[in-house]
Design an enzyme around this catalytic site. Sequence first.
Site, PDB file in Angstrom:
ATOM      1  N   GLY A 148      -0.989   7.300   0.266  1.00  0.00           N
ATOM      2  CA  GLY A 148      -1.065   6.014   0.934  1.00  0.00           C
ATOM      3  C   GLY A 148       0.323   5.401   1.013  1.00  0.00           C
ATOM      4  O   GLY A 148       1.145   5.598   0.110  1.00  0.00           O
ATOM      5  N   CYS A 149       0.606   4.673   2.088  1.00  0.00           N
ATOM      6  CA  CYS A 149       1.955   4.113   2.250  1.00  0.00           C
ATOM      7  C   CYS A 149       2.267   3.072   1.182  1.00  0.00           C
ATOM      8  O   CYS A 149       3.378   3.040   0.628  1.00  0.00           O
ATOM      9  CB  CYS A 149       2.129   3.532   3.648  1.00  0.00           C
ATOM     10  SG  CYS A 149       0.855   2.362   4.149  1.00  0.00           S
TER      11      CYS A 149
END
Length: 342
Positions: A148-149
């Site tokens: 996930g960013c």
Amino acid sequence: MVQNIAILGASGYTGAELVRLIATHPSMRIVALSGDRKAGMAMAEVFPFLRHLDLPRLQKIEEIDFSSVDLAFCALPHATSQAVIAGLPRDLKIVDLSADFRLRDPAAYETWYGKPHAAPELQKEAVYGLTEFYRDEIRAARLVAGTGCNAATGQYAIRPLIEAGVIDLDDILIDLKAGVSGAGRSLKENLLHAELSEGTHAYSAGGRHRHLGEFDQEFSKIAGRPVQVRFTPHLTPMNRGILANVYVKGDPQAVHRALTERYLTETFLEVLPFGALPSTRDIRGSNYVHIGVIGDRVPGCAMVVAVLDNLCKGSSGQAIQNANLMLGLDEAEGLRLAPVFP
């Protein structure tokens, strides 16, 4: 040797970012692009900024001949990737950019995503794609799960501190600001310009954001015991970028030293001089991460600030970095692009 690449889900932001980066990659060639709802269209019709590139037309996934594909990037929505990847050839190397394979524990996946995993065997097989910490596993992997960013940003700031034992594991707070492209390209009322411009707001607050599952998994693994962080993201009116303010208990100089030593030889990780703080404008459009450390007014506390581009290092750039390793290439190949400024 040039590697043949397919991009599934090329009509979204991360798919377009993959195309932008691979277009100048010396060892990759795009041979197939999928976009089921836009099948038959040219990429220039979907993204006019790609007009100058010679690209295949968008297809439905079932129309793609994977026999000549060396590696596929899967940039499909969450929960869609599971079924699609399960139907792809077993010898095909895959980098998945969705959340479907990030969590190793089926129970944790069900907790955070609200339903059982549809491909548990693939879930077991997948390697977590935080490149700088899983290089050997990624090199040998067939399936890599992109991080996930938000989770990547927080981990770059915190993982070396847990490894070095320089912070209190029971008092970690992540206050994060994220650009709107992280919410995807589909039309949503709260993402309309008039709703988003000139304001910012917290979302998934109170321990509800799904990237907490990645923090729990990775930090607990390093520490050898459960670690839970407090994390609140905020949506900000910028197109790209993430800035994470991380508050920890630990000597500020020791915190800075641990980060500097851990990332000293890393191509894409830059720790600034003590007291200097990074800005999202300095990494926009690039695969770089900038990290700064300052002391707090409270003795024995520090703040770590980390920034990255959510579409590049937070997603598509890191996916290419992982693909490079899987294909036996220099992991930085095609990614040494200078940030876009101003």
